[in-house]
Motif scaffolding. Structure first.
Motif, PDB file in Angstrom:
ATOM      1  N   ARG A   1       0.918  -1.187   0.014  1.00  0.00           N
ATOM      2  CA  ARG A   1       0.123  -0.026  -0.005  1.00  0.00           C
ATOM      3  C   ARG A   1       0.990   1.326  -0.213  1.00  0.00           C
ATOM      4  NH1 ARG A   1      -3.758  -0.335   4.701  1.00  0.00           N
ATOM      5  NH2 ARG A   1      -4.568   1.410   4.052  1.00  0.00           N
TER       6      ARG A   1
ATOM      7  N   GLN B   1      -6.233   0.719  -0.527  1.00  0.00           N
ATOM      8  CA  GLN B   1      -6.430  -0.248  -1.364  1.00  0.00           C
ATOM      9  C   GLN B   1      -6.206  -0.211  -2.558  1.00  0.00           C
ATOM     10  OE1 GLN B   1      -7.429  -3.335   0.245  1.00  0.00           O
ATOM     11  NE2 GLN B   1      -7.179  -4.015  -1.863  1.00  0.00           N
ATOM     12  N   SER B   2      -6.595   1.221  -3.147  1.00  0.00           N
ATOM     13  CA  SER B   2      -6.413   1.368  -4.634  1.00  0.00           C
ATOM     14  C   SER B   2      -4.986   1.029  -5.115  1.00  0.00           C
ATOM     15  CB  SER B   2      -6.738   2.621  -4.941  1.00  0.00           C
ATOM     16  OG  SER B   2      -5.827   3.579  -4.432  1.00  0.00           O
TER      17      SER B   2
ATOM     18  N   ASN C   1      -4.282  -2.914  -5.105  1.00  0.00           N
ATOM     19  CA  ASN C   1      -4.960  -3.511  -6.143  1.00  0.00           C
ATOM     20  C   ASN C   1      -4.044  -3.388  -7.592  1.00  0.00           C
ATOM     21  OD1 ASN C   1      -7.090  -4.146  -4.797  1.00  0.00           O
ATOM     22  ND2 ASN C   1      -8.303  -2.445  -5.433  1.00  0.00           N
ATOM     23  N   LYS C   2      -3.220  -2.415  -7.494  1.00  0.00           N
ATOM     24  CA  LYS C   2      -2.297  -2.352  -8.838  1.00  0.00           C
ATOM     25  C   LYS C   2      -0.866  -3.188  -8.657  1.00  0.00           C
ATOM     26  CE  LYS C   2      -3.826   2.472  -9.486  1.00  0.00           C
ATOM     27  NZ  LYS C   2      -3.506   3.868  -9.583  1.00  0.00           N
TER      28      LYS C   2
END
Length: 413
Positions: A251, A262-263, A266-267
């Motif tokens: 993160r 979280q974004s 996710n990557k």
């Protein structure tokens, strides 16, 4: 070949994880001559294009895990893909590349308990590993090595996951861990040892420092406070810490400490199980064999000398004679590459007059022997073969005393 071998599927309970070769970033080992040109020409991608992975080693063999570190350091390209590896070991003592194991560890105890001793390729001090600690290794390009970033990331994970306020001291160590690093022309890595519920008694005994007459320029360890994280918060386990540090890593942007949430997770490429074997990482077994060898673990020790003095018991001296000074046996040894290169044996008059005359034979037989019990076996053989009566197979009291003194030089901690 390496790429195809890395296309493995690993099953852990209900979780199936794959490692795809093209994502790992395999790079054939480059010659030293080509490093300067390659470093000059390569362009590192912007921070937002760097992805991250958390590699979880499935081995608890210290030599396999150190070999994996070395393999990744030599063969992988981290210019657009940073990796954090987490790993554990069975009980072992790990010394830095430029350290003296006889000075840093309790070698007789390690041999007695069959605790492995390993020498890292990186510098730094000596640490004790067992299943109760978590090792973390950060891999980046050389230009983006940032020790403080790594340590701050761990402190953030400890606070976010458990509310633990860990501090970083003036040597940029987290007070509850040991750290070391290796910097190359293209790649760098930094590893930490985090104590979770390690056996502190075994740790103290295994790392009992030897203070008996060794003089060396080898890198000494700096003692640090010993504290298990589980003592600070009983929620801290190996699994929970691995999860907390792993998610904090995923993160966090590659070059600065911020919360991408979280974004950003996710990557990333996520958590990936890896198996440090030759099938997965071709050539790893050769690295492992080298790291296991006596020539690496002990033979790479910087040159050192040992000097010890032993009072001779009165009952071993010539009877009916009075000596004006204390009768002492003095042993001086020089050790190069783990082998005895020179020996000086000063025999006091009282021991000579009582019948001990094995000095020349002892010195001749010890040179070139390993600074281990191998030297003691050679010593006993030397004192037996010097006799004219070859049928005698037992050392007399004076010879046993000399042998015991040599044993203390080699094996005492």
């Amino acid at each position: 070949m390496a790429q195809s071998m890395l296309n493995k599927i690993v099953v852990n309970g209900a979780c199936i994880v794959g490692i795809v070769g093209r994502n790992v970033g395999y790079r054939p080992t480059t010659t030293i001559k080509g490093y300067a040109t390659q470093l000059k020409e390569r362009m590192l991608v912007p921070e937002e294009k760097v992805t991250k992975s958390v590699f979880m080693s499935q081995s608890t063999d210290i030599y396999a895990n150190l070999a994996l570190e070395d393999w990744m350091y030599k063969n992988m390209d981290f210019s657009n893909h940073h990796v954090m590896m987490v790993w554990r070991n069975e009980p072992c003592v790990v010394i830095g590349r430029h350290q003296n194991p006889w000075q840093e560890a309790n070698i007789p105890l390690l041999n007695e308990r069959e605790i492995a001793l390993a020498r890292r390729s990186s510098g730094g001090g000596t640490v004790y590993h067992d299943r109760g600690n978590l090792n973390v290794t950060f891999f980046t390009p050389f230009e983006r090595y940032d020790r403080k970033y790594n340590l701050e990331l761990i402190t953030r994970a400890l606070y976010r996951g458990f509310g633990i306020n860990a501090t970083i001291n003036e040597r940029q160590d987290i007070i509850v861990s040991g750290t070391a690093s290796k910097l190359g022309r293209l790649t760098a890595y930094h590893h930490c040892t985090l104590l979770v519920n390690s056996n502190k008694e075994d740790l103290k005994k295994s790392l009992a420092k030897r203070e008996h007459g060794i003089q060396t320029k080898a890198t000494p360890s700096t003692p640090s406070p010993i504290a298990n994280l589980s003592e600070l918060d009983n929620r801290v386990t190996i699994d929970s810490l691995q999860t907390a540090v792993g998610y904090e890593y995923l993160r966090t942007p590659a070059l600065h400490l911020a919360d991408g949430g979280q974004s950003l997770i996710n990557k990333q490429r996520g958590f990936q199980f890896i198996n440090p074997t030759d099938e997965w990482f071709p050539g790893l077994n050769n690295i492992k064999k080298e790291l296991q060898s006596w020539d690496w673990c002990y033979g790479k020790t910087p040159e050192f000398t040992v000097s010890r003095t032993f009072p001779v018991p009165p009952e071993l001296l010539a009877p009916a004679l009075v000596y004006s000074a204390t009768q002492e046996l003095v042993i001086n040894m020089s050790v190069e590459k783990g082998l005895i290169s020179d020996v000086t044996l000063s025999i006091p008059p009282g021991l000579v007059e009582s019948g001990f005359h094995g000095q020349a034979s002892v010195i001749t037989h010890l040179k070139g022997k390993r600074f281990t019990s191998e030297a003691l076996n050679a010593l006993e053989e030397a004192m037996l073969t010097k006799r004219s009566n070859s049928d005698v197979k037992k050392l007399d009291d004076r010879e046993q005393f000399v042998a015991k003194c040599f044993d203390q030089v080699v094996n005492t901690n």
